[in-house]
Structure formats: C-alpha cells, structure tokens
Design a protein around this motif. Structure first.
Motif, PDB file in Angstrom:
ATOM      1  N   TYR A 408     -30.187 -11.839   7.509  1.00  0.00           N
ATOM      2  CA  TYR A 408     -28.926 -11.699   7.002  1.00  0.00           C
ATOM      3  C   TYR A 408     -28.360 -10.547   5.911  1.00  0.00           C
ATOM      4  CZ  TYR A 408     -23.780 -11.764   5.800  1.00  0.00           C
ATOM      5  OH  TYR A 408     -22.349 -12.432   6.255  1.00  0.00           O
ATOM      6  N   ALA A 409     -26.969  -9.993   5.963  1.00  0.00           N
ATOM      7  CA  ALA A 409     -27.042  -8.634   5.662  1.00  0.00           C
ATOM      8  C   ALA A 409     -26.452  -8.630   4.362  1.00  0.00           C
ATOM      9  CB  ALA A 409     -26.265  -7.562   6.226  1.00  0.00           C
ATOM     10  N   GLN A 410     -26.868  -7.908   3.694  1.00  0.00           N
ATOM     11  CA  GLN A 410     -26.905  -7.568   2.603  1.00  0.00           C
ATOM     12  C   GLN A 410     -25.298  -7.172   1.944  1.00  0.00           C
ATOM     13  OE1 GLN A 410     -28.677  -8.694  -0.850  1.00  0.00           O
ATOM     14  NE2 GLN A 410     -29.885  -9.280   0.702  1.00  0.00           N
ATOM     15  N   PRO A 411     -24.305  -7.574   1.198  1.00  0.00           N
ATOM     16  CA  PRO A 411     -23.089  -7.139   0.827  1.00  0.00           C
ATOM     17  C   PRO A 411     -22.983  -5.763   1.079  1.00  0.00           C
ATOM     18  CG  PRO A 411     -23.491  -8.738  -0.947  1.00  0.00           C
ATOM     19  CD  PRO A 411     -24.725  -8.650   0.560  1.00  0.00           C
ATOM     20  N   ILE A 412     -22.209  -5.292   1.669  1.00  0.00           N
ATOM     21  CA  ILE A 412     -21.462  -3.628   1.685  1.00  0.00           C
ATOM     22  C   ILE A 412     -21.160  -3.360   0.046  1.00  0.00           C
ATOM     23  CG2 ILE A 412     -21.654  -3.123   4.065  1.00  0.00           C
ATOM     24  CD1 ILE A 412     -18.977  -2.988   4.284  1.00  0.00           C
ATOM     25  N   VAL A 413     -20.507  -4.000  -0.805  1.00  0.00           N
ATOM     26  CA  VAL A 413     -19.756  -3.239  -1.949  1.00  0.00           C
ATOM     27  C   VAL A 413     -19.775  -4.955  -2.910  1.00  0.00           C
ATOM     28  CG1 VAL A 413     -17.376  -4.287  -1.053  1.00  0.00           C
ATOM     29  CG2 VAL A 413     -17.724  -2.403  -3.043  1.00  0.00           C
ATOM     30  N   GLU A 414     -19.891  -4.958  -3.912  1.00  0.00           N
ATOM     31  CA  GLU A 414     -19.752  -6.014  -4.729  1.00  0.00           C
ATOM     32  C   GLU A 414     -18.126  -6.150  -5.266  1.00  0.00           C
ATOM     33  OE1 GLU A 414     -20.073  -8.119  -8.299  1.00  0.00           O
ATOM     34  OE2 GLU A 414     -19.199  -6.305  -8.567  1.00  0.00           O
ATOM     35  N   HIS A 415     -18.039  -7.523  -4.968  1.00  0.00           N
ATOM     36  CA  HIS A 415     -16.857  -7.703  -5.399  1.00  0.00           C
ATOM     37  C   HIS A 415     -15.971  -7.523  -6.576  1.00  0.00           C
ATOM     38  CE1 HIS A 415     -13.441 -10.343  -4.905  1.00  0.00           C
ATOM     39  NE2 HIS A 415     -13.542 -10.713  -6.358  1.00  0.00           N
ATOM     40  N   THR A 416     -16.094  -7.864  -7.947  1.00  0.00           N
ATOM     41  CA  THR A 416     -16.405  -7.006  -8.813  1.00  0.00           C
ATOM     42  C   THR A 416     -15.125  -5.680  -8.536  1.00  0.00           C
ATOM     43  OG1 THR A 416     -16.732  -8.815  -9.490  1.00  0.00           O
ATOM     44  CG2 THR A 416     -15.756  -7.398 -11.606  1.00  0.00           C
ATOM     45  N   PHE A 417     -16.534  -4.919  -8.782  1.00  0.00           N
ATOM     46  CA  PHE A 417     -16.357  -3.338  -8.461  1.00  0.00           C
ATOM     47  C   PHE A 417     -14.981  -2.950  -7.877  1.00  0.00           C
ATOM     48  CE2 PHE A 417     -17.584   0.155  -5.716  1.00  0.00           C
ATOM     49  CZ  PHE A 417     -17.760   1.610  -6.489  1.00  0.00           C
ATOM     50  N   ALA A 418     -14.689  -3.534  -6.486  1.00  0.00           N
ATOM     51  CA  ALA A 418     -14.196  -3.205  -5.466  1.00  0.00           C
ATOM     52  C   ALA A 418     -12.732  -3.732  -6.040  1.00  0.00           C
ATOM     53  CB  ALA A 418     -14.593  -3.837  -4.311  1.00  0.00           C
ATOM     54  N   ARG A 419     -12.760  -3.829  -7.168  1.00  0.00           N
ATOM     55  CA  ARG A 419     -11.501  -5.014  -7.063  1.00  0.00           C
ATOM     56  C   ARG A 419     -10.989  -4.107  -7.977  1.00  0.00           C
ATOM     57  NH1 ARG A 419      -8.313  -8.170 -10.370  1.00  0.00           N
ATOM     58  NH2 ARG A 419      -6.721  -9.058 -10.132  1.00  0.00           N
ATOM     59  N   GLU A 420     -11.909  -3.226  -8.847  1.00  0.00           N
ATOM     60  CA  GLU A 420     -11.422  -2.590 -10.055  1.00  0.00           C
ATOM     61  C   GLU A 420     -10.910  -1.928  -9.733  1.00  0.00           C
ATOM     62  OE1 GLU A 420     -14.069  -3.050 -12.642  1.00  0.00           O
ATOM     63  OE2 GLU A 420     -13.706  -5.054 -13.557  1.00  0.00           O
ATOM     64  N   ARG A 421     -11.767  -1.185  -7.944  1.00  0.00           N
ATOM     65  CA  ARG A 421     -11.455   0.731  -7.515  1.00  0.00           C
ATOM     66  C   ARG A 421     -10.313  -0.235  -6.767  1.00  0.00           C
ATOM     67  NH1 ARG A 421     -16.321   1.932  -3.238  1.00  0.00           N
ATOM     68  NH2 ARG A 421     -14.951   0.542  -2.263  1.00  0.00           N
ATOM     69  N   VAL A 422     -10.157  -0.703  -6.448  1.00  0.00           N
ATOM     70  CA  VAL A 422      -8.722  -0.673  -5.225  1.00  0.00           C
ATOM     71  C   VAL A 422      -7.293  -0.577  -5.999  1.00  0.00           C
ATOM     72  CG1 VAL A 422      -7.855  -3.420  -4.819  1.00  0.00           C
ATOM     73  CG2 VAL A 422      -7.312  -1.417  -3.371  1.00  0.00           C
ATOM     74  N   LEU A 423      -7.601  -1.785  -6.833  1.00  0.00           N
ATOM     75  CA  LEU A 423      -6.742  -1.694  -8.035  1.00  0.00           C
ATOM     76  C   LEU A 423      -6.112  -0.273  -8.750  1.00  0.00           C
ATOM     77  CD1 LEU A 423      -6.982  -4.472 -10.252  1.00  0.00           C
ATOM     78  CD2 LEU A 423      -5.637  -4.551  -7.599  1.00  0.00           C
ATOM     79  N   LYS A 424      -7.440   0.454  -8.781  1.00  0.00           N
ATOM     80  CA  LYS A 424      -7.033   1.677  -9.220  1.00  0.00           C
ATOM     81  C   LYS A 424      -6.717   2.720  -9.062  1.00  0.00           C
ATOM     82  CE  LYS A 424      -9.921   5.645 -11.690  1.00  0.00           C
ATOM     83  NZ  LYS A 424     -10.150   6.618 -11.193  1.00  0.00           N
ATOM     84  N   VAL A 425      -6.645   2.204  -7.144  1.00  0.00           N
ATOM     85  CA  VAL A 425      -6.477   3.417  -6.657  1.00  0.00           C
ATOM     86  C   VAL A 425      -4.928   3.573  -6.123  1.00  0.00           C
ATOM     87  CG1 VAL A 425      -6.904   4.107  -4.327  1.00  0.00           C
ATOM     88  CG2 VAL A 425      -8.571   4.270  -5.760  1.00  0.00           C
ATOM     89  N   PHE A 426      -4.429   2.447  -5.316  1.00  0.00           N
ATOM     90  CA  PHE A 426      -3.661   1.685  -5.059  1.00  0.00           C
ATOM     91  C   PHE A 426      -2.452   1.949  -7.106  1.00  0.00           C
ATOM     92  CE2 PHE A 426      -4.724   0.635  -1.969  1.00  0.00           C
ATOM     93  CZ  PHE A 426      -3.961  -0.627  -0.818  1.00  0.00           C
TER      94      PHE A 426
END
Length: 431
Positions: A408-426
């Motif tokens: 099975y594939a490895q996650p392409i992004v880590e959840h906490t990192f992705a959440r912080e990134r999107v909040l910053k960009v938005f």
C-alpha cells in the motif's frame, strides 16, 4: 402536411408525470416526441462515457413505449441549431413544448431556440419539471435569493403542498400522440460511442428510507438511494420522490432532495459560480496544483485509505458514496491545495449522476469558497473520518485490497503539516 406539435425531450426521459408532455398532449395538434443527441455536449465526452449508454438505453425504452401507442420518438444526432431547421422541413410544426433546464449551456441554447422558433412563427412553450420550486419561487422577504440552506429549506418545506406534488396525468391523453410509422434510431457506433459495461442503479429506494437518517453516512452499508442518475436524466419524477419521502417521514432524505434544488437556485441566480468561486475573494488563493499529486488522487493512490477507496469506487463504478465525496473533496482542496475546479472537472467526467449545480456546490462547499460552505479552517481529518464512518474498514478493504500490507502507498502528505500549510495559504489570500 399535418400540423403538429413537438415535445422536445432533454432531461425528462419518461412519459409518466412529465409537465411539458402533458401540456403538449392537451394542446391543439398531434404530438411528435423528439430527442436530440447533442454534439455540442457529446463532443466533449470520452467515447466510452457510460451516461451516453444510459441515455441510449432509455431512448430505446421510450421508443418501445411510444410505439405501443401507435406513435414513435424522432431521434436526431447533431447540433440542435442545425437539427431544428431540418425538422421544420420534414414536418409542419406549429408549437414546440419542452421543460426548463438551468445550466449555463442549456439556458443559452434555449434562448437561441426561442428566438429561432419565434422567427419561424412557431410557439416555444417551456415548463417546470425537474424541481418542485425553481428560479424565483423561493426568495427572501426582500425578493433576493437565499444563499444559506437552512432558511431556504424552511420556506421550501413550508410551501410544499398537494398542488406542487400532483402528478401530471399524461396517460389520459396518449391518444393525442402523432400516429406514425417506426422512425430510425442512430446507433452508438454512428455517434462514435462505445457501449459501456457499467451497471446502472435501478429505481428502487423505498426500502432504504426507514433507516436512511441513521445509516446514510456509513459507506460500507448499502443504505443510500442511488437515484441521482435518475433525477439527472428525469427517468424518475421529482414529485414522486418527494411524495415518497413525505410518506416515509424521511425528513433527512427530503432535505437532501431540497439541497439539490437549493444548488440549482444558486446556479440560476449566480451563473458565474459554475466556473468561479461564489465568494470571489477565494479566487485569490495560490493553489499548488501539483500534477503528480493530482494523478495520485485521481487514481486512488494517496496513502490515505478512505480517500483512495472513494476514488477507486468512482473510477470503477461511476458513483461514490456521499460522505466520501466530502472527504475526497476536502483532501484535494485542503491537504493537497489543488484548485476545486480540477476536482469538479474530474467528477464531471466520471460521475454517472453528475449534475452541474450539485457538483459545483459540493466542491465549493469542500473548498470553503461556496455560498453556504464549510469554513476554510475546517479541514477533514481522514483518519478521524475513517474511525467515525468506516471503523471496521469494510468499505476500505473492499476498494483498497492492499490496505494493511507493504504494497500500500505511503501517505503523499502528512496531515498536521498539510493542515497548517492550507490555513496559512488561505489566511494570506483572504486577509
């Protein structure tokens, strides 16, 4: 040459309880039904598009039903603006009847047809059929459209009565169909399409309504009604569906039917929202739009099992469970920071039940850019969604058999990192 009326079928592919057909049959002339396989739409579709097969099979059934009445369905393939002048040469047409459509292309097509037919001294009469309430029928006190669902639904529900739910008794007037010999039907091959191997859901939902409210969010269960395809192409009357919801006291399902009409109302009043963010400041977001990650999402190889299960279900069956649609939409727009329009376009190609208003509405809801959307800082956690709605991994294991193995594939992004990134960009785009 006999003077006739034409009933133009589009998204209303049934004889029973059909508004335009009823009014045509009660008119002054014998009625010839017509369906046009519209090249303006078909040319943009893949050649194995399953919806074309579904429409084709439905047209075959309609022809048989009409032939039993001594009539038939005239079927043409081409661009409506070129087909109609040909039809007017073949037949002495006095009136054309059809049902309203609310999508941008359809509105433009119907405006052009109204202008052309009027110039030919032919009446063009259109009716409400695919919704209970349309256009300006549900408005705020100040006569502006609702942009939040709850108050819209309160008024929608309060206005429901027998008058709006009464079926059109078309069968009483079938004797007014034009009596004609059998008419030809172009083949799928002639239209350059292949027959799809997908299974189409039947209209069989009443048994689901009793437990709909408690079971509809669990994708491992077969507990949703699967009637989106039939509402989309009008093989089921919305009046029948709403009556069944009321009879079963299935308020949650009734509100789902109302969401469909809410999104159609939004698209009607705000047609720009089909292609741009309803909240215009969301068009300032700097999307990453990584094509490799988008491909992994499309193929169901993100390393997030609930997301991958949903995408594989979509790719294989042309359908995805509604709860999972929200999860995969949130993941694409929030975790991967990919423009909601990319996801909307992919769904438009794959979903059997694709309806522009609901699909755009759902995608803008997930991205936060819609009229009644989840706030931008709400980022679905796929693991928590799995624990809540697929705790025994029944759905995931069905669609991702390699889940839990080294394949099975490895996650392409880590959840906490992705959440912080999107909040910053938005936050940067919206401040």
């Amino acid at each position: 040459m006999t003077s006739i009326s034409i009933l133009w079928f589009r998204r209303d592919l049934r004889l029973a309880d059909n508004a335009a057909l009823y009014h045509a049959l009660k008119g002054d002339y014998p009625v010839l039904p017509l369906f046009i396989f519209d090249k303006n739409i078909l040319d943009k579709l893949p050649k194995d598009d399953a919806r074309v097969t579904f429409i084709y099979q439905t047209i075959e059934d309609l022809k048989k039903e009409l032939q039993q009445q001594g009539s038939d369905l005239l079927v043409k393939y081409g661009e409506p603006e070129k087909i109609w002048p040909e039809v007017l040469k073949e037949y002495n047409v006095k009136e054309v009847y059809t049902n309203h459509d609310y999508e941008p292309y359809a509105r433009e097509r119907d405006d052009n047809m109204a202008e052309f037919l009027t110039s030919e001294k032919i009446a063009f009469k259109t009716f409400k059929d695919q919704v209970i309430f349309e256009k300006n029928e549900i408005l705020k006190a100040d006569k502006t459209p609702y942009t939040v669902f709850t108050p819209f639904y309160k008024q929608w529900h309060a206005k429901l009565n027998d008058f709006y739910l009464k079926a059109y008794p078309t069968e009483k007037y079938f004797k007014n169909l034009l009596q004609t010999k059998h008419l030809p039907l172009p083949t799928l091959t002639e239209m350059e399409f292949e027959k799809s191997k997908l299974d189409f859901p039947k209209i069989s939902y009443k048994s689901k309504l009793d437990n709909y409210a408690t079971e509809r969010d669990f994708p491992a269960l077969d507990s949703t009604t699967r009637i989106g395809l039939h509402l989309r192409f009008g093989t089921l009357s919305i009046r029948e569906a709403v009556k069944d919801a009321l009879e079963a006291k299935s308020n949650v399902w009734l509100s789902e039917l109302a969401w469909r009409e809410f999104y159609m109302t939004i698209l009607w009043h705000f047609p720009y929202s089909a292609f741009d963010s309803f909240k215009k400041q969301y068009d300032k977001i700097k999307w990453r739009n990584n094509e490799t990650e988008f491909k992994a999402w499309c193929e169901g190889n993100t390393g997030y099992p609930i997301v991958d299960a949903g995408m594989r279900q979509l790719n294989e069956t042309g359908w995805m469970h509604n709860r999972v649609r929200m999860i995969v939409g949130s993941f694409l727009t929030k975790h991967l920071l990919i423009d909601w329009r990319w996801g909307e376009t992919y769904f438009a190609e794959k979903l059997l039940d694709y309806e522009m208003a609901s699909n755009v509405g759902g995608w803008q809801w997930a991205a936060g850019s819609g009229n009644d959307a989840a706030p931008y800082f709400r980022v679905f956690n796929p693991e928590l969604q799995t624990k809540k709605f697929d705790p025994k991994f029944g759905y995931i294991k069905k669609w991702v058999p390699e889940f839990g193995t080294k394949k099975y594939a490895q996650p392409i992004v880590e959840h906490t990192f992705a959440r912080e990134r999107v909040l910053k960009v938005f936050k940067e785009a919206l401040s």
